[in-house]
Scaffold this motif. Structure first.
Motif, PDB file in Angstrom:
ATOM      1  N   THR A  64       0.624  -1.178  -0.026  1.00 46.94           N
ATOM      2  CA  THR A  64       0.128  -0.124   0.079  1.00 46.94           C
ATOM      3  C   THR A  64       0.944   1.241   0.135  1.00 46.94           C
ATOM      4  OG1 THR A  64      -1.609  -1.088   1.203  1.00 46.94           O
ATOM      5  CG2 THR A  64      -1.701   1.192   1.272  1.00 46.94           C
ATOM      6  N   VAL A  65       1.959   1.506   1.008  1.00 48.54           N
ATOM      7  CA  VAL A  65       2.637   2.499   1.209  1.00 48.54           C
ATOM      8  C   VAL A  65       3.685   2.731   0.019  1.00 48.54           C
ATOM      9  CG1 VAL A  65       4.313   3.671   2.742  1.00 48.54           C
ATOM     10  CG2 VAL A  65       2.210   2.580   3.654  1.00 48.54           C
ATOM     11  N   VAL A  66       4.294   1.849  -0.588  1.00 47.40           N
ATOM     12  CA  VAL A  66       5.291   1.695  -1.339  1.00 47.40           C
ATOM     13  C   VAL A  66       4.776   1.762  -2.927  1.00 47.40           C
ATOM     14  CG1 VAL A  66       7.532   0.713  -2.400  1.00 47.40           C
ATOM     15  CG2 VAL A  66       6.924   0.583   0.166  1.00 47.40           C
ATOM     16  N   LEU A  67       3.886   1.166  -3.348  1.00 52.23           N
ATOM     17  CA  LEU A  67       3.168   0.840  -4.510  1.00 52.23           C
ATOM     18  C   LEU A  67       2.044   1.926  -5.024  1.00 52.23           C
ATOM     19  CD1 LEU A  67       3.478  -0.506  -7.205  1.00 52.23           C
ATOM     20  CD2 LEU A  67       1.762  -2.288  -6.301  1.00 52.23           C
ATOM     21  N   LEU A  68       1.188   1.749  -4.037  1.00 47.55           N
ATOM     22  CA  LEU A  68      -0.165   2.457  -4.385  1.00 47.55           C
ATOM     23  C   LEU A  68      -0.352   3.892  -3.942  1.00 47.55           C
ATOM     24  CD1 LEU A  68      -2.707  -0.540  -3.413  1.00 47.55           C
ATOM     25  CD2 LEU A  68      -1.813   0.227  -5.802  1.00 47.55           C
ATOM     26  N   LEU A  69       0.241   4.330  -2.747  1.00 46.01           N
ATOM     27  CA  LEU A  69      -0.143   5.599  -2.238  1.00 46.01           C
ATOM     28  C   LEU A  69       0.896   6.501  -3.027  1.00 46.01           C
ATOM     29  CD1 LEU A  69      -1.559   6.545   0.104  1.00 46.01           C
ATOM     30  CD2 LEU A  69       0.561   6.514   1.446  1.00 46.01           C
ATOM     31  N   PRO A  70       2.000   6.138  -3.788  1.00 42.17           N
ATOM     32  CA  PRO A  70       2.648   7.435  -4.479  1.00 42.17           C
ATOM     33  C   PRO A  70       1.913   7.707  -5.544  1.00 42.17           C
ATOM     34  CG  PRO A  70       4.244   5.805  -3.342  1.00 42.17           C
ATOM     35  CD  PRO A  70       3.034   5.102  -3.124  1.00 42.17           C
ATOM     36  N   VAL A  71       1.014   6.764  -5.904  1.00 44.14           N
ATOM     37  CA  VAL A  71       0.128   6.946  -7.363  1.00 44.14           C
ATOM     38  C   VAL A  71      -0.869   8.042  -7.003  1.00 44.14           C
ATOM     39  CG1 VAL A  71      -1.676   6.003  -8.788  1.00 44.14           C
ATOM     40  CG2 VAL A  71       0.210   4.693  -8.147  1.00 44.14           C
ATOM     41  N   PHE A  72      -1.422   8.069  -5.628  1.00 42.05           N
ATOM     42  CA  PHE A  72      -2.219   9.121  -5.261  1.00 42.05           C
ATOM     43  C   PHE A  72      -1.527  10.513  -5.115  1.00 42.05           C
ATOM     44  CE2 PHE A  72      -3.673  11.613  -1.431  1.00 42.05           C
ATOM     45  CZ  PHE A  72      -4.834  11.873  -1.821  1.00 42.05           C
ATOM     46  N   PHE A  73      -0.373  10.372  -4.812  1.00 47.84           N
ATOM     47  CA  PHE A  73       0.357  11.745  -4.436  1.00 47.84           C
ATOM     48  C   PHE A  73       0.675  12.309  -6.096  1.00 47.84           C
ATOM     49  CE2 PHE A  73       1.806   9.913  -0.496  1.00 47.84           C
ATOM     50  CZ  PHE A  73       1.433  10.992   0.240  1.00 47.84           C
ATOM     51  N   ALA A  74       0.983  11.389  -6.985  1.00 47.52           N
ATOM     52  CA  ALA A  74       1.065  11.776  -8.284  1.00 47.52           C
ATOM     53  C   ALA A  74      -0.198  12.352  -8.935  1.00 47.52           C
ATOM     54  CB  ALA A  74       1.450  10.608  -9.209  1.00 47.52           C
ATOM     55  N   PHE A  75      -1.214  11.805  -8.652  1.00 48.39           N
ATOM     56  CA  PHE A  75      -2.706  12.130  -8.984  1.00 48.39           C
ATOM     57  C   PHE A  75      -2.990  13.428  -8.469  1.00 48.39           C
ATOM     58  CE2 PHE A  75      -7.146  12.148  -9.154  1.00 48.39           C
ATOM     59  CZ  PHE A  75      -7.421  12.098 -10.468  1.00 48.39           C
ATOM     60  N   SER A  76      -2.431  13.677  -6.906  1.00 50.02           N
ATOM     61  CA  SER A  76      -2.825  15.108  -6.452  1.00 50.02           C
ATOM     62  C   SER A  76      -1.729  16.241  -7.043  1.00 50.02           C
ATOM     63  CB  SER A  76      -2.613  14.896  -5.088  1.00 50.02           C
ATOM     64  OG  SER A  76      -3.288  13.984  -4.471  1.00 50.02           O
ATOM     65  N   GLY A  77      -0.672  15.599  -7.404  1.00 50.11           N
ATOM     66  CA  GLY A  77       0.058  16.779  -7.940  1.00 50.11           C
ATOM     67  C   GLY A  77      -0.151  17.271  -9.309  1.00 50.11           C
ATOM     68  N   LEU A  78      -0.929  16.202 -10.326  1.00 49.27           N
ATOM     69  CA  LEU A  78      -1.194  16.573 -11.507  1.00 49.27           C
ATOM     70  C   LEU A  78      -2.325  17.314 -11.568  1.00 49.27           C
ATOM     71  CD1 LEU A  78      -1.121  12.981 -13.034  1.00 49.27           C
ATOM     72  CD2 LEU A  78       0.297  14.975 -13.756  1.00 49.27           C
ATOM     73  N   ARG A  79      -3.066  17.673 -10.215  1.00 48.64           N
ATOM     74  CA  ARG A  79      -4.281  18.416 -10.282  1.00 48.64           C
ATOM     75  C   ARG A  79      -4.008  19.585  -9.492  1.00 48.64           C
ATOM     76  NH1 ARG A  79      -8.902  14.842  -7.435  1.00 48.64           N
ATOM     77  NH2 ARG A  79     -10.534  15.879  -8.695  1.00 48.64           N
ATOM     78  N   THR A  80      -2.568  19.975  -8.974  1.00 53.39           N
ATOM     79  CA  THR A  80      -2.137  20.952  -8.271  1.00 53.39           C
ATOM     80  C   THR A  80      -1.319  21.903  -9.350  1.00 53.39           C
ATOM     81  OG1 THR A  80      -1.617  19.603  -6.351  1.00 53.39           O
ATOM     82  CG2 THR A  80      -0.604  22.058  -6.433  1.00 53.39           C
ATOM     83  N   GLN A  81      -1.985  23.094  -9.628  1.00 53.61           N
ATOM     84  CA  GLN A  81      -1.559  24.028 -10.464  1.00 53.61           C
ATOM     85  C   GLN A  81      -0.935  25.170  -9.740  1.00 53.61           C
ATOM     86  OE1 GLN A  81      -4.258  24.005 -14.150  1.00 53.61           O
ATOM     87  NE2 GLN A  81      -5.482  22.608 -13.032  1.00 53.61           N
ATOM     88  N   ILE A  82       0.227  25.207  -9.558  1.00 49.59           N
ATOM     89  CA  ILE A  82       0.931  26.581  -8.799  1.00 49.59           C
ATOM     90  C   ILE A  82       0.746  27.579  -9.688  1.00 49.59           C
ATOM     91  CG2 ILE A  82       2.821  27.336  -7.848  1.00 49.59           C
ATOM     92  CD1 ILE A  82       3.415  24.646  -6.620  1.00 49.59           C
ATOM     93  N   GLY A  83       0.544  27.504 -11.027  1.00 45.91           N
ATOM     94  CA  GLY A  83       0.626  28.732 -12.010  1.00 45.91           C
ATOM     95  C   GLY A  83      -0.750  29.361 -11.867  1.00 45.91           C
ATOM     96  N   LEU A  84      -1.638  28.713 -11.263  1.00 44.40           N
ATOM     97  CA  LEU A  84      -2.842  29.568 -11.028  1.00 44.40           C
ATOM     98  C   LEU A  84      -2.644  30.672 -10.137  1.00 44.40           C
ATOM     99  CD1 LEU A  84      -5.412  26.440 -10.962  1.00 44.40           C
ATOM    100  CD2 LEU A  84      -5.081  28.112 -12.542  1.00 44.40           C
TER     101      LEU A  84
END
Length: 722
Positions: free
Chosen positions: A292-312
């Motif tokens: 969970t922590v090594v394989l799946l959770l980083p996917v959530f962080f990446a998905f959150s990062g893709l939705r984070t737009q500091i340029g806004l």
């Protein structure tokens, strides 16, 4: 999913996990938890960095058609992770701290909730919300999002700082547990309100949620308790048990999703109701945690990062708004927690540390924010601001905690909680036994008996430090027994000590800086000798490298490393000697073995073939006249002191006490490939001694100066060879 999309997903996983671990090494180096690295990695892979540097690379790595698959994988990972968070919640953490924990945790929710709700109502709703979003939903969601404390991040920080078993850590983790349960119940209510089309439907959803919680507590929990008892008493955690548990987990997540309060709440609730007694919870966590922590959770962080737009955040006003949000978040969490902690009787330093810890948001905040974005309650711009707030509040926790509750204060508080046992004389010779592996324990106990004598004229402390990784894996809060000792490491030493009639006090805590904590403990206990047990390392061959080297460099007193080759008695002792301060410290220890255990001490004084005289006076000055007659002195002329010592060792000794020095092939260094020859070839057990420059050697309450200030006496020469 076609083969192209599968290949795309595999590439995404490789990049996400690899970058998270790479940045994680840097995060650990600056004292930050891994979640910081994973969030930063996610943002770096999104439009805020990768999209800014190379939009084509972002489009190639995360094409639009792959996002639904990535989102579903992230959601599954979150369901499993929330289940693990539920498993971590143990009602026993509240034992004896219920009033304090509830008061602090509720203050840490009410104050930031009020600030978030007021800010949302008076300011943020007008400037950053869509008119279609219901006012009540937005205000309530802002209050909840400001109130979150990241339970898993806080637990990791406490473990890495060695605070999990302290009073401060126990209160903080209990507060975070109560905080999490309360905040998730509030969030479930807000989600039901957002999803409902009318107030009546929201009320019905809330009613179903309450009924479901009652069903889990009254019917499912007793069943799981019987299952846990069966697992503990029979064959253990089988694949059938794991499969059945996962089916119930998925069913619970599905039920809460259908009720209208989100699948994550069902996963969290199911983990929370699993009884922590019997080993079922810890066994399940061990099975699922790494994947969970090594394989799946980083996917959530990446998905959150893709939705984070500091340029806004492209105006001064937007950055000011972001700064005010961070200020309100810190003021609410830190202020509410710290003031409440002070009112419950904690000192201001401890109350401030509680406030800093409760201000940690990290992963849990991201989960809440993604939920709000999915529900349309918050806009992408506000989402980005809140993500930055979560990052800043999590990043500041470790340095602020170190400033508010420094390691020196932690060590004083830790060592003030003595292990129950007979009182020991404060003026007695004090030895700190540092045990990293159980195999070193019996030999250290035998040596301690010889240093203490029949009348136990020494204070003995056995110290075992757990690394953060081992502590997390073993669930440090359950691995330590009531005395604070880690059973697996200290049991052999304590067992042998009991047979020998020794009184040994145990100390055990989690440490990310073992060398410093050993030295701090030695200073706090005023140890005359720090005794380290040695075990063969995985890669390096040197005895005096790594942590041993760091302890020797930082210690202000004598440090010795025991290389145990079956030490069962200390009757015949050899001390190779050429006159260095380390040799004098070794001779001081040999003198104590002679006085306390009646050991036969032989001093091997090695001179060069061209050297003048025997140098007997250098040895004689270290022993008073009444002791010198019992000490044998052998003077040897040899071009290689190390070879001369090895030849003498083969004559048969129980213990060789040798000071550090190039002449013996012993030099403490951080790294080493070639093991020291005297360690490799000597058949007897060895005690390798290092003494800091300028410090006196203490023997039986006397100051024995390395420079030769002790009372001179006469040592008897047993023979001279050339």
């Amino acid at each position: 999913m076609n083969t192209h999309m599968l290949a795309q997903l595999l590439v995404q996983l490789i990049v996400i996990i690899g970058l998270s671990r790479l940045i994680g090494r840097g995060a650990r180096w600056i004292g930050q938890p891994l979640v910081i690295a994973e969030v930063v990695a996610g943002i770096a892979l999104g439009p805020s960095l990768l999209g800014l540097i190379s939009p084509g690379a972002l489009q190639w790595l995360f094409p639009a058609e792959s996002m639904p698959f990535l989102k579903m994988l992230a959601e599954v990972g979150l369901v499993l992770f929330m289940f693990l968070i539920g498993l971590e919640l143990d009602p026993r953490m509240l034992k004896g701290r219920g009033h304090t924990s509830v008061a602090i945790s509720h203050s840490s929710i009410v104050v930031p909730f009020a600030l978030g709700a007021v800010a949302g109502a008076l300011w943020l709703y007008k400037s950053l919300s869509d008119p279609s979003v219901p006012f009540s939903s937005f205000v309530l969601f802002m209050g909840v999002s400001m109130s979150i404390t990241a339970f898993p991040v806080l637990a990791r920080i406490l473990t890495e700082r060695g605070l999990m078993q302290s009073k401060l850590g126990a209160i903080a983790i209990a507060c975070a547990a109560v905080d999490d349960v309360t905040a998730w119940c509030l969030l479930a209510f807000v989600v039901s309100l957002v999803r409902a089309t009318s107030l009546a439907e929201a009320g019905l959803t809330t009613l179903f949620a309450v009924l479901y919680i009652g069903f889990m507590l009254l019917l499912v929990r007793p069943f799981l308790a019987r299952l846990g008892a069966r697992v503990a008493s029979r064959e253990g955690l089988t694949q059938n048990v794991v499969a059945g548990t996962l089916l119930l987990l998925l069913a619970s997540a599905w039920a809460t999703e259908r009720i209208g309060i989100h699948a994550l709440f069902g996963a969290f609730l199911f983990g929370a109701v699993i009884p922590k007694e019997g080993g079922l919870a810890s066994a399940l966590a061990e099975k699922l945690e790494d994947v969970t922590v090594v394989l799946l959770l980083p996917v959530f962080f990446a998905f959150s990062g893709l939705r984070t737009q500091i340029g806004l955040l492209d105006t001064v006003e937007s950055w000011v708004t972001c700064g005010v949000i961070i200020l309100l978040a810190c003021l609410g969490k830190f202020g509410g927690s710290a003031v409440a902690a002070r009112l419950t009787g904690l000192r201001w330093r401890e109350a401030g540390a509680i406030g800093v810890l409760m201000n940690t948001r990290g992963l849990m905040e991201l989960i809440v924010l993604n939920l709000g974005l999915d529900l349309g309650v918050i806009s992408p711009t506000l989402f980005t601001m809140m993500v930055i707030m979560a990052l800043v509040t999590t990043f500041m926790t470790s340095p602020l905690l170190k400033w508010m509750y420094p390691p020196e204060q932690q060590a004083r508080d830790q060592l003030s909680r003595e292990t129950p046992g007979a009182a020991l004389a404060p003026s007695a010779y004090t030895v700190l036994l540092c045990v990293s592996h159980g195999q070193a324990g019996p030999g250290m106990a035998v040596l301690s008996r010889a240093l203490s004598g029949e009348r136990n004229e020494a204070n003995l402390y056995a110290l075992h430090l757990l690394s953060p990784d081992r502590a997390l894996k073993a669930r440090a809060e359950e691995a330590l027994d009531a005395t604070g000792a880690s059973g697996s490491a200290l049991t052999p030493l304590m067992g042998r000590a009991e047979k020998l009639g020794l009184t040994v006090r145990t100390l055990s805590f989690v440490s990310s800086e073992p060398a410093r904590d050993i030295c701090r403990t030695a200073q706090a206990k005023r140890a005359d000798l720090v005794l380290l047990g040695w075990h063969k390392p995985l890669f390096s061959q040197t005895v005096l490298g790594g942590t041993v080297h760091e302890v020797m460099q930082e210690s202000t007193g004598t440090v010795a490393v025991l290389v145990d080759r079956g030490l069962s008695q200390v009757r015949r002792v050899l001390v190779p000697f050429v006159g260095s301060r380390h040799d004098r410290a070794a001779l001081g220890l040999a003198r104590r073995l002679f006085k306390q255990a009646g050991a036969e001490v032989t001093v091997l004084h090695v001179t060069s073939p061209e050297g003048p005289g025997s140098g007997r006076a250098q040895v004689e000055e270290l022993f008073p006249a009444d002791e010198g007659a019992a000490v044998k002195l052998k003077v040897v002329r040899h071009a290689s002191p190390e070879e001369a010592a090895l030849e003498e060792v083969r004559a048969g000794y129980d213990l060789v006490v040798v000071g550090l020095g190039a002449e013996w092939g012993l030099e403490d260094r951080l790294f080493g490939v070639q093991r020291e020859r005297i360690v490799r070839d000597a058949p007897a057990s060895l005690l390798l001694v290092r003494h800091p420059e300028g410090a006196p050697v203490r023997v039986q309450g006397e100051g024995l100066a390395p420079g030769g200030d002790a009372t001179p006496g006469g040592a008897q020469a047993a023979g001279t060879r050339s």
